[in-house]
Design a protein around this motif. Structure first.
Motif, PDB file in Angstrom:
ATOM      1  N   MET A  64       0.839  -1.190   0.000  1.00 22.45           N
ATOM      2  CA  MET A  64       0.000   0.000   0.000  1.00 22.45           C
ATOM      3  C   MET A  64       0.881   1.249   0.000  1.00 22.45           C
ATOM      4  O   MET A  64       1.794   1.385   0.792  1.00 22.45           O
ATOM      5  N   ASP A  65       0.580   2.183  -0.900  1.00 22.47           N
ATOM      6  CA  ASP A  65       1.283   3.454  -0.938  1.00 22.47           C
ATOM      7  C   ASP A  65       0.565   4.448  -0.040  1.00 22.47           C
ATOM      8  O   ASP A  65      -0.650   4.676  -0.179  1.00 22.47           O
ATOM      9  N   VAL A  66       1.296   5.061   0.887  1.00 16.46           N
ATOM     10  CA  VAL A  66       0.682   5.975   1.839  1.00 16.46           C
ATOM     11  C   VAL A  66       1.389   7.328   1.810  1.00 16.46           C
ATOM     12  O   VAL A  66       2.541   7.447   1.383  1.00 16.46           O
TER      13      VAL A  66
ATOM     14  N   THR B  40      -6.899   6.298  -2.092  1.00 18.10           N
ATOM     15  CA  THR B  40      -8.272   6.541  -1.649  1.00 18.10           C
ATOM     16  C   THR B  40      -8.410   7.737  -0.713  1.00 18.10           C
ATOM     17  O   THR B  40      -9.510   8.278  -0.553  1.00 18.10           O
ATOM     18  N   GLY B  41      -7.321   8.130  -0.060  1.00 20.79           N
ATOM     19  CA  GLY B  41      -7.388   9.207   0.913  1.00 20.79           C
ATOM     20  C   GLY B  41      -7.878   8.765   2.278  1.00 20.79           C
ATOM     21  O   GLY B  41      -8.035   9.592   3.184  1.00 20.79           O
ATOM     22  N   ALA B  42      -8.112   7.451   2.459  1.00 17.35           N
ATOM     23  CA  ALA B  42      -8.576   6.939   3.748  1.00 17.35           C
ATOM     24  C   ALA B  42      -7.463   7.009   4.778  1.00 17.35           C
ATOM     25  O   ALA B  42      -6.323   6.625   4.496  1.00 17.35           O
ATOM     26  N   GLU B  43      -7.798   7.490   5.972  1.00 14.84           N
ATOM     27  CA  GLU B  43      -6.800   7.587   7.033  1.00 14.84           C
ATOM     28  C   GLU B  43      -6.458   6.203   7.563  1.00 14.84           C
ATOM     29  O   GLU B  43      -7.343   5.403   7.871  1.00 14.84           O
ATOM     30  N   GLN B  44      -5.160   5.928   7.706  1.00 20.42           N
ATOM     31  CA  GLN B  44      -4.686   4.624   8.152  1.00 20.42           C
ATOM     32  C   GLN B  44      -4.234   4.626   9.609  1.00 20.42           C
ATOM     33  O   GLN B  44      -4.436   3.666  10.334  1.00 20.42           O
ATOM     34  N   MET B  45      -3.597   5.711  10.040  1.00 19.20           N
ATOM     35  CA  MET B  45      -3.021   5.735  11.381  1.00 19.20           C
ATOM     36  C   MET B  45      -2.680   7.174  11.760  1.00 19.20           C
ATOM     37  O   MET B  45      -2.484   8.031  10.895  1.00 19.20           O
ATOM     38  N   ARG B  46      -2.607   7.416  13.071  1.00 17.87           N
ATOM     39  CA  ARG B  46      -2.095   8.676  13.607  1.00 17.87           C
ATOM     40  C   ARG B  46      -0.973   8.337  14.579  1.00 17.87           C
ATOM     41  O   ARG B  46      -1.207   7.748  15.629  1.00 17.87           O
ATOM     42  N   TYR B  47       0.260   8.690  14.229  1.00 18.25           N
ATOM     43  CA  TYR B  47       1.406   8.430  15.092  1.00 18.25           C
ATOM     44  C   TYR B  47       1.559   9.607  16.054  1.00 18.25           C
ATOM     45  O   TYR B  47       1.701  10.752  15.637  1.00 18.25           O
ATOM     46  N   ARG B  48       1.553   9.318  17.334  1.00 19.42           N
ATOM     47  CA  ARG B  48       1.403  10.349  18.351  1.00 19.42           C
ATOM     48  C   ARG B  48       2.716  11.012  18.755  1.00 19.42           C
ATOM     49  O   ARG B  48       3.793  10.459  18.585  1.00 19.42           O
ATOM     50  N   SER B  49       2.540  12.217  19.303  1.00 18.32           N
ATOM     51  CA  SER B  49       3.624  12.944  19.987  1.00 18.32           C
ATOM     52  C   SER B  49       4.796  13.251  19.075  1.00 18.32           C
ATOM     53  O   SER B  49       5.933  12.873  19.339  1.00 18.32           O
ATOM     54  N   CYS B  50       4.529  13.947  18.004  1.00 18.50           N
ATOM     55  CA  CYS B  50       5.600  14.305  17.063  1.00 18.50           C
ATOM     56  C   CYS B  50       5.573  15.802  16.807  1.00 18.50           C
ATOM     57  O   CYS B  50       4.520  16.388  16.546  1.00 18.50           O
ATOM     58  N   ALA B  51       6.738  16.430  16.891  1.00 13.89           N
ATOM     59  CA  ALA B  51       6.904  17.835  16.553  1.00 13.89           C
ATOM     60  C   ALA B  51       8.212  17.972  15.787  1.00 13.89           C
ATOM     61  O   ALA B  51       9.258  18.259  16.364  1.00 13.89           O
ATOM     62  N   SER B  52       8.159  17.719  14.484  1.00 12.21           N
ATOM     63  CA  SER B  52       9.383  17.663  13.677  1.00 12.21           C
ATOM     64  C   SER B  52       9.526  18.910  12.815  1.00 12.21           C
ATOM     65  O   SER B  52       8.566  19.389  12.208  1.00 12.21           O
ATOM     66  N   ALA B  53      10.738  19.420  12.776  1.00 14.63           N
ATOM     67  CA  ALA B  53      11.066  20.542  11.911  1.00 14.63           C
ATOM     68  C   ALA B  53      11.114  20.067  10.462  1.00 14.63           C
ATOM     69  O   ALA B  53      11.124  18.866  10.193  1.00 14.63           O
ATOM     70  N   PRO B  54      11.120  20.980   9.492  1.00 18.62           N
ATOM     71  CA  PRO B  54      11.275  20.565   8.091  1.00 18.62           C
ATOM     72  C   PRO B  54      12.494  19.671   7.901  1.00 18.62           C
ATOM     73  O   PRO B  54      13.557  19.916   8.459  1.00 18.62           O
TER      74      PRO B  54
ATOM     75  N   ARG C 180      -7.271  15.385  -4.423  1.00 16.43           N
ATOM     76  CA  ARG C 180      -7.544  14.954  -3.052  1.00 16.43           C
ATOM     77  C   ARG C 180      -6.961  15.974  -2.074  1.00 16.43           C
ATOM     78  O   ARG C 180      -5.860  16.489  -2.288  1.00 16.43           O
ATOM     79  N   VAL C 181      -7.709  16.262  -1.015  1.00 14.41           N
ATOM     80  CA  VAL C 181      -7.243  17.166   0.031  1.00 14.41           C
ATOM     81  C   VAL C 181      -7.277  16.426   1.361  1.00 14.41           C
ATOM     82  O   VAL C 181      -8.324  15.890   1.752  1.00 14.41           O
ATOM     83  N   LEU C 182      -6.136  16.394   2.052  1.00  6.38           N
ATOM     84  CA  LEU C 182      -6.010  15.731   3.347  1.00  6.38           C
ATOM     85  C   LEU C 182      -5.707  16.795   4.393  1.00  6.38           C
ATOM     86  O   LEU C 182      -5.009  17.766   4.107  1.00  6.38           O
ATOM     87  N   LYS C 183      -6.183  16.586   5.609  1.00  6.15           N
ATOM     88  CA  LYS C 183      -6.068  17.625   6.633  1.00  6.15           C
ATOM     89  C   LYS C 183      -5.430  17.087   7.900  1.00  6.15           C
ATOM     90  O   LYS C 183      -5.845  16.066   8.439  1.00  6.15           O
ATOM     91  N   LEU C 184      -4.374  17.777   8.352  1.00 10.80           N
ATOM     92  CA  LEU C 184      -3.817  17.490   9.667  1.00 10.80           C
ATOM     93  C   LEU C 184      -4.725  18.092  10.739  1.00 10.80           C
ATOM     94  O   LEU C 184      -5.362  19.120  10.521  1.00 10.80           O
ATOM     95  N   ARG C 185      -4.724  17.483  11.904  1.00  5.12           N
ATOM     96  CA  ARG C 185      -5.595  17.972  12.967  1.00  5.12           C
ATOM     97  C   ARG C 185      -5.107  19.301  13.545  1.00  5.12           C
ATOM     98  O   ARG C 185      -5.896  20.186  13.845  1.00  5.12           O
ATOM     99  N   ASP C 186      -3.797  19.404  13.729  1.00  3.30           N
ATOM    100  CA  ASP C 186      -3.258  20.592  14.402  1.00  3.30           C
ATOM    101  C   ASP C 186      -2.082  21.159  13.619  1.00  3.30           C
ATOM    102  O   ASP C 186      -1.183  20.434  13.201  1.00  3.30           O
ATOM    103  N   GLY C 187      -2.107  22.483  13.446  1.00  2.00           N
ATOM    104  CA  GLY C 187      -0.939  23.194  12.964  1.00  2.00           C
ATOM    105  C   GLY C 187      -0.618  23.029  11.495  1.00  2.00           C
ATOM    106  O   GLY C 187      -1.290  22.322  10.745  1.00  2.00           O
ATOM    107  N   PRO C 188       0.461  23.680  11.059  1.00  2.00           N
ATOM    108  CA  PRO C 188       0.908  23.621   9.672  1.00  2.00           C
ATOM    109  C   PRO C 188       1.588  22.290   9.363  1.00  2.00           C
ATOM    110  O   PRO C 188       1.917  21.525  10.260  1.00  2.00           O
ATOM    111  N   VAL C 189       1.813  22.036   8.090  1.00  2.00           N
ATOM    112  CA  VAL C 189       2.504  20.821   7.637  1.00  2.00           C
ATOM    113  C   VAL C 189       3.970  21.160   7.407  1.00  2.00           C
ATOM    114  O   VAL C 189       4.283  22.112   6.691  1.00  2.00           O
ATOM    115  N   SER C 190       4.869  20.388   8.022  1.00  2.00           N
ATOM    116  CA  SER C 190       6.305  20.639   7.861  1.00  2.00           C
ATOM    117  C   SER C 190       6.999  19.574   7.022  1.00  2.00           C
ATOM    118  O   SER C 190       8.047  19.830   6.436  1.00  2.00           O
TER     119      SER C 190
END
Length: 422
Positions: free
Chosen positions: A1-3, A21-35, A300-310
């Motif tokens: 599967m390509d994700v 498909t754009g279906a959400e597969q997982m949310r990996y927790r506690s991440c704050a990564s710079a570009p 397709r448009v996907l949305k993060l729950r919090d903050g900008p995308v880095s």
């Protein structure tokens, strides 16, 4: 599967969606990564550098099938950029001080550390298994040969160990990408000076300069290497030509073909699929957009729950998770430099069946061989033969890389002489 994986620089989750498909597969927790702080380790597991407000940072590991962090490591300084080699044997980190670190994933040992730049290392790239490129806040792009770096004993005091040092950018480097061909490929860098520069690694010089209307945060090279995409802080994605000029309209540089305009804020990251059919963009507006390259439209448009995308990653997940359980058994990464600098972990793969990307300590293997020898077993002889075959393979690879490096340097010298004659 390509994700599609996307992370944010604020404390949040790493989103994971099915690309088709754009279906959400997982949310990996506690991440704050710079570009450039999110990495897939050869498709086996997820790694990320965490840079907060404190003077120290961390590196985290996740298994694909578990949302919780499995391993935490704490380097001596915040790691800004993070990347893995294609085989998943090494992890390369760029520090906020300009140091570059190489860890062996199987043992956790810090094998090499050297002063790569004067300011923070903003991005890192493996050109192949032996060549790496680095970009920095000091505006410099450098290309390094790992064979030479590993050949130095006192590598912290190496004098100019890089192959090339491109210093034509005036401001911070925001991204670097490369084409195919390793030491004969092209390298493209983007900078806060509003330019993208194309470098020839075979000639060791700049071959093209493209000026944009705004700062470029991210670039993605089309697999055909005829064009590349540049994500701007004005929210636009520019399409630029590499091998031709475009009719001048007085609005853009002569190499800029067109622009895509759907994001409401700055475009921060770009990825293109291997087949060259889809472009994926992340933005400060918190969305990830999947573009059909042929029609140049968002599909397709996907949305993060919090903050900008880095960060954005495109990863092909394995069909089975049976060989991913060993991620939790990997050691954390060392803080201090290993005095020997020797590799101590060997990747074990079965001869038949799907690949198993586990690791086994070489010390444990040698002890097992010794014990079997004492029993005079046939198994000991087979293990010893396997060890010798592995040593032969590594030596052969090293020899081929040295031969290739010599050939590339010879060709570069010939090209220089021919250019001088013309």
């Amino acid at each position: 599967m390509d994700v599609v994986l996307a992370s944010s620089p604020v404390d949040g989750d790493v989103g994971c969606w099915d690309l088709q498909t754009g279906a959400e597969q997982m949310r990996y927790r506690s991440c704050a990564s710079a570009p450039h702080g999110l990495a897939s380790v050869a498709g086996r597991f997820l790694a990320s550098s965490q840079v907060g407000n404190s003077s120290s940072g961390s590196i985290l590991y996740w298994s694909w099938h578990k949302p919780q962090v499995e391993i935490k490591s704490f380097p001596v300084e915040p790691i800004v950029s993070l990347v893995s080699d294609p085989d998943g044997s090494f992890l390369l980190g760029g520090g906020s001080s300009g140091n570059i670190y190489i860890w062996e994933i199987g043992s956790g040992k810090l094998l090499r550390k050297w002063q790569g730049h004067y300011l923070a290392v903003s991005c890192l790239l493996f050109l192949d298994n032996s060549l790496i490129a680095s970009g920095s806040d000091d505006g410099c792009v450098r290309v390094w040969n790992l064979v030479s770096i590993f050949g130095e004993r006192d590598n912290e005091r190496m004098k100019d160990p890089f192959l090339f040092s491109f210093q034509e950018h005036a401001l911070r480097i925001t991204d670097i990408v490369s084409g195919f061909g390793s030491s004969n490929s092209i390298l493209i860098s983007s900078s806060e000076d509003r330019t993208c520069k194309v470098w020839s690694l075979s000639k060791g010089k700049q071959i093209r300069l493209i000026t944009f209307p705004c700062i470029i945060n991210a670039i993605a090279l089309d697999p055909g290497e005829d064009v590349f995409y540049a994500g701007g802080r004005d929210g636009k994605i520019y399409l630029a030509a590499l091998n031709a000029t475009c009719p001048s309209n007085g609005k853009f540089d002569e190499y800029i073909i067109t622009c895509l305009n759907e994001h409401s804020k700055a475009v921060t990251c770009l990825e293109i699929t291997k087949d060259g059919l889809s472009l994926v963009s992340g933005s400060d507006d918190g969305t990830v957009r999947v573009w059909d390259i042929k029609s140049q439209r968002v599909i397709r448009v996907l949305k993060l729950r919090d903050g900008p995308v880095s960060n954005i990653l495109l990863v092909q997940l394995p069909n089975s998770t049976s060989n991913l359980e060993r991620v939790a058994k990997l050691p954390s990464l060392d803080k201090n430099l290993d005095p020997t600098g020797t590799l101590t972990a060997i990747r074990i793969s079965p001869l038949n069946g799907p690949p198993d990307f586990g690791y086994c300590s070489s010390r444990l293997m040698l002890n097992a061989i010794k014990e079997l020898k004492q029993r005079s077993s046939v198994g000991a002889m087979e293990m010893e033969l396997d060890r010798l075959r592995e040593e032969q393979r590594v030596c052969a690879q090293l020899l081929q890389r040295r031969k290739k490096l010599f050939d590339d340097l010879w060709r570069a010298r010939i090209d220089t002489l021919l250019d001088d004659d013309q």
